[in-house]
Design an enzyme around this catalytic site. Structure first.
Site, PDB file in Angstrom:
ATOM      1  N   TYR A  81       1.922  12.632 -15.243  1.00  0.00           N
ATOM      2  CA  TYR A  81       3.273  12.106 -15.467  1.00  0.00           C
ATOM      3  C   TYR A  81       3.665  12.449 -16.898  1.00  0.00           C
ATOM      4  CZ  TYR A  81       2.677   9.593 -11.098  1.00  0.00           C
ATOM      5  OH  TYR A  81       2.480   9.290  -9.776  1.00  0.00           O
ATOM      6  N   ASN A  92      -2.023   3.624  -5.860  1.00  0.00           N
ATOM      7  CA  ASN A  92      -2.853   2.457  -6.147  1.00  0.00           C
ATOM      8  C   ASN A  92      -2.924   1.503  -4.955  1.00  0.00           C
ATOM      9  OD1 ASN A  92      -3.116   3.521  -8.713  1.00  0.00           O
ATOM     10  ND2 ASN A  92      -1.524   2.248  -9.605  1.00  0.00           N
ATOM     11  N   GLN A 148       7.665   9.904  -6.800  1.00  0.00           N
ATOM     12  CA  GLN A 148       7.546   9.699  -5.369  1.00  0.00           C
ATOM     13  C   GLN A 148       8.839  10.173  -4.697  1.00  0.00           C
ATOM     14  OE1 GLN A 148       5.856   5.852  -4.390  1.00  0.00           O
ATOM     15  NE2 GLN A 148       4.244   6.079  -5.930  1.00  0.00           N
ATOM     16  N   GLU A 189       0.101  14.022  -7.364  1.00  0.00           N
ATOM     17  CA  GLU A 189       1.093  13.169  -8.046  1.00  0.00           C
ATOM     18  C   GLU A 189       1.554  13.914  -9.289  1.00  0.00           C
ATOM     19  OE1 GLU A 189       0.265   9.016  -8.768  1.00  0.00           O
ATOM     20  OE2 GLU A 189      -0.924   8.858  -6.924  1.00  0.00           O
ATOM     21  N   ASN A 194      -7.812   7.199  -4.012  1.00  0.00           N
ATOM     22  CA  ASN A 194      -6.797   7.494  -5.026  1.00  0.00           C
ATOM     23  C   ASN A 194      -7.280   7.056  -6.402  1.00  0.00           C
ATOM     24  OD1 ASN A 194      -3.893   7.981  -5.930  1.00  0.00           O
ATOM     25  ND2 ASN A 194      -4.187   5.855  -6.547  1.00  0.00           N
ATOM     26  N   GLU A 195      -7.217   7.952  -7.376  1.00  0.00           N
ATOM     27  CA  GLU A 195      -7.483   7.632  -8.787  1.00  0.00           C
ATOM     28  C   GLU A 195      -8.671   6.686  -8.958  1.00  0.00           C
ATOM     29  OE1 GLU A 195      -3.841   6.453 -10.797  1.00  0.00           O
ATOM     30  OE2 GLU A 195      -3.042   8.477 -10.636  1.00  0.00           O
ATOM     31  N   GLU A 206       4.836   5.576  -1.178  1.00  0.00           N
ATOM     32  CA  GLU A 206       3.827   4.529  -1.368  1.00  0.00           C
ATOM     33  C   GLU A 206       4.448   3.179  -1.023  1.00  0.00           C
ATOM     34  OE1 GLU A 206       1.809   4.571  -5.143  1.00  0.00           O
ATOM     35  OE2 GLU A 206       0.726   2.710  -4.723  1.00  0.00           O
TER      36      GLU A 206
HETATM   37  O1  AHR Z   1       3.010   6.875  -8.505  1.00  0.00           O
HETATM   38  C1  AHR Z   1       2.795   5.637  -9.107  1.00  0.00           C
HETATM   39  C2  AHR Z   1       1.317   5.356  -9.345  1.00  0.00           C
HETATM   40  O2  AHR Z   1       0.836   6.232 -10.319  1.00  0.00           O
HETATM   41  C3  AHR Z   1       0.398   5.579  -8.176  1.00  0.00           C
HETATM   42  O3  AHR Z   1       0.324   4.463  -7.350  1.00  0.00           O
HETATM   43  C4  AHR Z   1      -0.917   5.824  -8.832  1.00  0.00           C
HETATM   44  O4  AHR Z   1      -1.765   6.631  -8.059  1.00  0.00           O
HETATM   45  C5  AHR Z   1      -0.560   6.444 -10.161  1.00  0.00           C
HETATM   46  O5  AHR Z   1      -1.238   5.843 -11.206  1.00  0.00           O
END
Ligand code: AHR
Length: 515
Positions: A244, A72, A351, A292, A172-173, A27
């Protein structure tokens, strides 16, 4: 601890892993691109500015697909800013990470980098501040051979051949209030389906992923997936998932249990996608793109933190230093993904470099492997093949995992977490059976006994273990090899039986030759 018994059969498989299961993510964020993969002037950089020390580590990690440019970031990105003569590219404020984006690196550089790294490009389109028109133009620019304004523009920019990008993320999101121009499920579903139609009219070979929820704890989770798929079902191949894991509370047993929540998340999204199919009496199956996933909690920030720092270029943000225990939880995620190989056919470790990443660099200096590098490399290199069904009889423990939502604690109660988490992959062509095994007991070794029916003449080929007496041990610039895999000794193999003692808090890979 009593014996832990695993039974499997050569003929009973969950599915065959898709190469795209072993992906990662780049990213425009912090030092991921600038100072990560791209650093003109670095002693190892080639003529394009690609750091070759990082490239060597990426090849070692072996990600099969690479998501770009966000995250993001993509929700405010004008792809046109990142193509054409570098001197003419505009600088922009990036509202995702409160940084200045120079646009020195863009889509064409990304494609070149992927080709050099031997990984498939996955592009995300901006469905935040933009919509279908910008998306279809990017597809035409990238994939149309020639003879139109945009395809000829690409050729004038120096890329004569079309890029042939197959896998595209529709935004994305888009459910997240932190996203630029976040949307309701209906707003997003409408924009996504119209973008998808036009993108496929230009290139019918595309595979498209609609945004699922940005996390399982979102208030709209479930309803979001259903509404989005009601709009997009006929036009997409994938729905996305993001996770995450954290250890905010310093509760390591709960942290190591948390990858099991990924299993639940996957099962739930499969159920919702199949319910949408069932209502249509459709045989089509929507696949899951877990695009992700990682451990991330120490360096999470909110926008207020970011604003204080102004508008730096490539600031060192989200530079999580991973420990031994992070590598264990991370290994648990790899096992969860393998055990859903039938439906999760794309996934991206988020990432790749510096930003919550397996590879760290010093700007102008060296690059090294974080602890999580090792389980990913095992997963990616040895996880390809038929994932077998397993019957696991393991002692269990109870855990209460906290996944705070903003400042509010949110607990998941897990009454029976098996100490052993395991996946078994049979690579028919390579003639191997590989066991990936996580021992989540912090104090006791697990006496593992595997009965592999249909594999009569197994022989030990390689056995590795990642463990360290200090669960907080990390790899640093000064000590880049503090935590590295070591041989796992005393693996007993006889006929189709395998026995090993898995050290407390260890990640283990046992590779067997199949005769
Ligand atoms: O990977 C970091 C961020 O986490 C990404 O930009 C977003 O898609 C997610 O919230």
């Amino acid at each position: 601890m009593r014996n832990v018994d695993v039974r499997l059969h050569r003929d009973f498989a969950i599915g065959t892993t898709h190469p795209r299961l072993f992906g990662a993510f780049l990213e425009h964020l912090g030092r991921c691109i600038y100072g990560g993969i791209f650093e003109p002037g670095h002693p190892s950089a080639d003529a394009k500015g690609f750091r070759q020390d990082v490239m060597a580590l990426v090849r070692d990690l072996a990600p099969a697909i690479m998501r770009y440019p966000g995250g993001n970031f993509v929700s405010g990105y004008n792809w046109e800013d990142g193509v054409g003569p570098v001197a003419e590219r505009p600088r922009r404020l990036d509202l995702a990470w409160m940084s200045t984006e120079t646009n020195r690196f863009g889509t064409n550089e990304f494609i070149d980098w992927c080709r050099m790294a031997g990984t498939e490009p996955m592009l995300a389109v901006n469905l935040g501040t933009r919509a279908g028109d910008a998306a279809r133009n990017l597809v035409e620019y990238c994939n149309h051979p020639s003879g139109t304004a945009l395809s000829d523009l690409r050729r004038r920019h120096g890329w004569e051949q079309p890029h042939g990008v197959k896998f595209w993320c529709l935004g994305n999101e888009m459910d997240g209030p932190w996203q630029m121009e976040a949307k309701t499920a209906t707003e997003y579903g409408r924009i996504a389906v119209e973008a998808a139609k036009m993108m496929k009219w230009i290139d019918p070979s595309l595979e498209l992923a609609a945004c699922g929820s940005s996390g399982r704890r979102m208030a709209t989770y479930g309803a979001w997936e259903q509404a989005v798929l009601e709009h997009t079902f006929d036009h997409v191949e994938y729905i996305s998932l993001h996770t995450y894991l954290n250890n905010y509370d310093g509760d390591t047993p709960a942290f190591l249990a948390s990858p099991d929540l990924m299993d639940d998340f996957i099962d739930e999204v499969v159920a919702i996608a199949d319910a949408v199919a069932a209502r249509r009496r459709s045989a089509k199956r929507i696949m899951l793109s877990f695009d992700e996933w990682n451990v991330w909690y120490r360096t999470r920030r909110n926008r207020r933190d970011r604003v204080k720092e102004g508008w730096p270029i490539a600031p060192p943000i989200l530079e999580e230093i991973y420990t031994m225990e992070d590598a264990l939880a991370f290994g648990g995620c790899c096992i969860a993904l393998l055990n859903h190989a039938d439906r999760v056919t794309a996934a991206c470790l988020a990432q790749l470099v510096n930003v919550i990443a397996p590879i760290m660099t010093e700007t102008g200096g060296p690059a090294w492997r974080q602890t999580i590098f090792h389980p990913f490399a095992h997963f990616s290199r040895l996880g390809r093949g038929r994932v077998l069904r397993t019957q696991i009889d393991s002692p269990t423990y109870s855990a209460r995992y906290n996944d705070p939502n903003g400042s509010n604690d949110e607990f998941f109660t897990m009454p029976a977490v098996p100490y052993l988490k395991l996946a078994a992959v049979h690579d028919d062509t390579g003639g191997t059976l590989t066991l990936f095994a996580l021992n989540r007991s912090l104090t006791e070794a697990l006496p593992l006994r595997v009965q592999a029916a249909g594999f009569d003449g197994l022989a030990a080929r390689e056995a590795l273990q990642l463990c360290d007496a200090d669960l907080k041990a990390a790899n640093t610039r000064q000590q880049p090899d503090r935590v590295v895999p070591k041989p796992l000794t005393a693996v007993g193999v006889e006929g189709g039986r395998v026995e090993a003692s898995l050290a407390p808090a260890s990640w283990n890979v046992i590779r067997l030759a199949v005769r």
